[in-house]
Design an enzyme around this catalytic site. Structure first.
Site, short mmCIF file in Angstrom:
data_model
loop_
_atom_site.label_atom_id
_atom_site.label_comp_id
_atom_site.label_asym_id
_atom_site.label_seq_id
_atom_site.Cartn_x
_atom_site.Cartn_y
_atom_site.Cartn_z
N GLU A 236 53.52 35.17 36.95
CA GLU A 236 53.62 35.91 38.21
C GLU A 236 54.01 37.35 37.96
O GLU A 236 54.86 37.64 37.12
CB GLU A 236 54.66 35.24 39.13
N THR B 273 33.11 38.38 43.71
CA THR B 273 33.39 37.16 42.98
C THR B 273 32.79 37.35 41.59
O THR B 273 32.00 38.25 41.37
CB THR B 273 32.79 35.91 43.68
#
Ligand code: DSN
Length: 440
Positions: A53, A223
């Site tokens: 993270e 994408t």
């Protein structure tokens, strides 16, 4: 996959079965492709074990020196390949990436999104009322003109009237070149952010086969698994123009991705994206992008000769949208018949469709995956002929209007189509052709 075979023979067998299917049929859903072995190796690597993270050099977990290098490499490759100022490679896929842009820049229930209507080729996340984008934000949708083309004057008129805070350009079912410059002028006139969702055409953009949005837009979302041929995933990019409009744009987007929307990035996915970006740097990839379009154009012309009605009259990119109304058959029926014949496409709404999205009047198909296998114009002529023959087998089959009757009809019809001899003989010919073209 020796270990998988030993540990879980059920999943192993299913994967092998799917691998066989992907080899034996013509994969012509325009958003699909074959990722390389290198991409899949990175995706299946130990990087899946890590939590990281945060962003490179600013993590909430220890042990991320290697992951930092992977992520920085992916970002740097994307910056160079696209010519953009800032990149975020963490979005899990396209929908979360678009969500992050809206959360970064818009106030829910107040600021307006303007995008192409889903029914005309926009994406769910471009403001459709059934997606969060249409539930949490006011939306103004533009459509296409009667020829199935973007009407830039109309888009400008709507933008001036409605003053959206963000305009989305870039689509999922639009077969023509997008005039990003014109979109840029429209957005600038009203001071809106311009987001280009180039998910479908990224591979064409980096290979120079479609004009780049970079000089004209503020943010690009793509994408990574469609024409770019990477793993499933997405990237958000901020252009120089974007930073000029809003020097904090990169930071705002990063914060919206993490911690705003996501937790730990999928580091194996990031590495696989980096590999795809490296593969897209070379001359071969440029040729690949150009061949996708040559194939789509050859297929479009052949289909027109077989009296198919192509939305907008043809294609400039990787995809073709067929309105089947003149063939007197529904898109769902045709998509099924083609699948039985070994040609995999998707049913799709066409402009002004009177039918519901599950039983639309058209089909959408494209050439990215079959071009990866090395097919060229000659093969496109064969495919058009097979499509015509397969569709003739079901033309005139009408869908009952009553929902309950339709359910019953569909069950029996499926059985009938899977037993159709002509369709299975086409499937055999398709398989023979496919055996000559390798998949990764
Ligand atoms: N679902 C994709 C497509 O098929 O176009 C868009 O995200």
């Amino acid at each position: 996959m020796k270990s998988l075979k030993k540990v879980d023979s059920a999943i192993y067998s299913l994967i092998k079965k799917e691998e066989g299917r992907q080899k034996d049929v013509l994969e012509m859903i325009p958003s699909e492709n074959y990722a390389s072995l290198a991409v899949m190796e990175a995706l299946g690597s130990v990087l899946t074990n890590k939590y990281s993270e945060g962003y490179a050099k600013k993590r909430y977990y220890q042990g991320n020196a290697v992951i930092d290098e992977v992520e920085i490499l992916a970002e740097e490759r994307a910056k160079k390949l696209f010519g953009v100022a800032h990149v975020n490679v963490q979005p899990y896929s396209g929908s979360p990436a678009n969500t992050a842009v809206y959360f970064a820049l818009l106030e829910p229930f107040k600021d307006k999104i303007m995008g192409l209507s889903l029914a005309y080729g926009g994406h769910l996340t471009h403001g459709s009322p059934v997606s969060f984008s249409g539930k949490y934000f006011p939306v103004v949708s533009y459509t296409l003109d009667k020829n199935g083309m973007l009407d830039y004057d109309e888009i400008e008129r709507l933008a001036l009237k409605e003053k959206p805070k963000i305009i989305v350009c870039g689509f999922t079912a639009y077969p023509r070149i997008i005039d990003f410059k014109r979109f840029g002028k429209i957005a600038d006139k009203i001071g809106a952010y311009l987001l280009a969702d180039i998910s479908h055409i990224t591979g064409l953009v980096v290979s120079g086969a479609h004009p780049s949005p970079v000089p004209y837009v503020h943010i690009i979302m793509t994408t990574t698994h469609k024409t770019l041929r990477g793993p499933r995933g997405a990237m958000l990019m901020v252009t120089e123009k974007g930073l000029k409009k809003d020097p904090e744009l990169g930071n705002k987007i990063d914060k919206a991705v993490f911690p705003g929307l996501q937790g730990g990035p999928h580091d194996n996915q990031t590495a696989a994206i980096a590999v795809a970006l490296r593969e897209a740097q070379g001359k071969l990839f440029k040729e690949y992008g150009k061949q996708i379009i040559k194939n789509a154009k050859a297929l479009a012309s052949a289909l027109i000769k077989h009296n198919f009605n192509l939305v907008s009259g043809g294609t400039d990119n990787h995809l073709i949208l067929i309105d089947l109304t003149n063939k007197k058959v529904n898109g769902a029926i045709v998509a099924l018949a083609l699948e039985v014949a070994g040609i995999v496409v998707n049913k799709n709404a066409v402009p002004n469709d009177k039918m519901p999205p599950f039983y639309p009047s058209g089909i959408r198909l494209g050439t990215p995956a079959i071009t990866t296998r090395g097919m060229k114009e000659k093969e496109m002529l064969k495919i058009a002929k097979w499509m015509n023959e397969a569709i003739s087998e079901v033309s005139g089959e009408s869908l009952p209007e009553d929902k309950e009757v339709r359910k019953e009809f569909w069950k029996n019809f499926k059985k009938k189509v899977w037993a159709n001899k002509k369709l299975s003989s086409i499937a055999k010919e398709v398989k023979t052709l496919c055996s000559k073209f390798r998949t990764p």
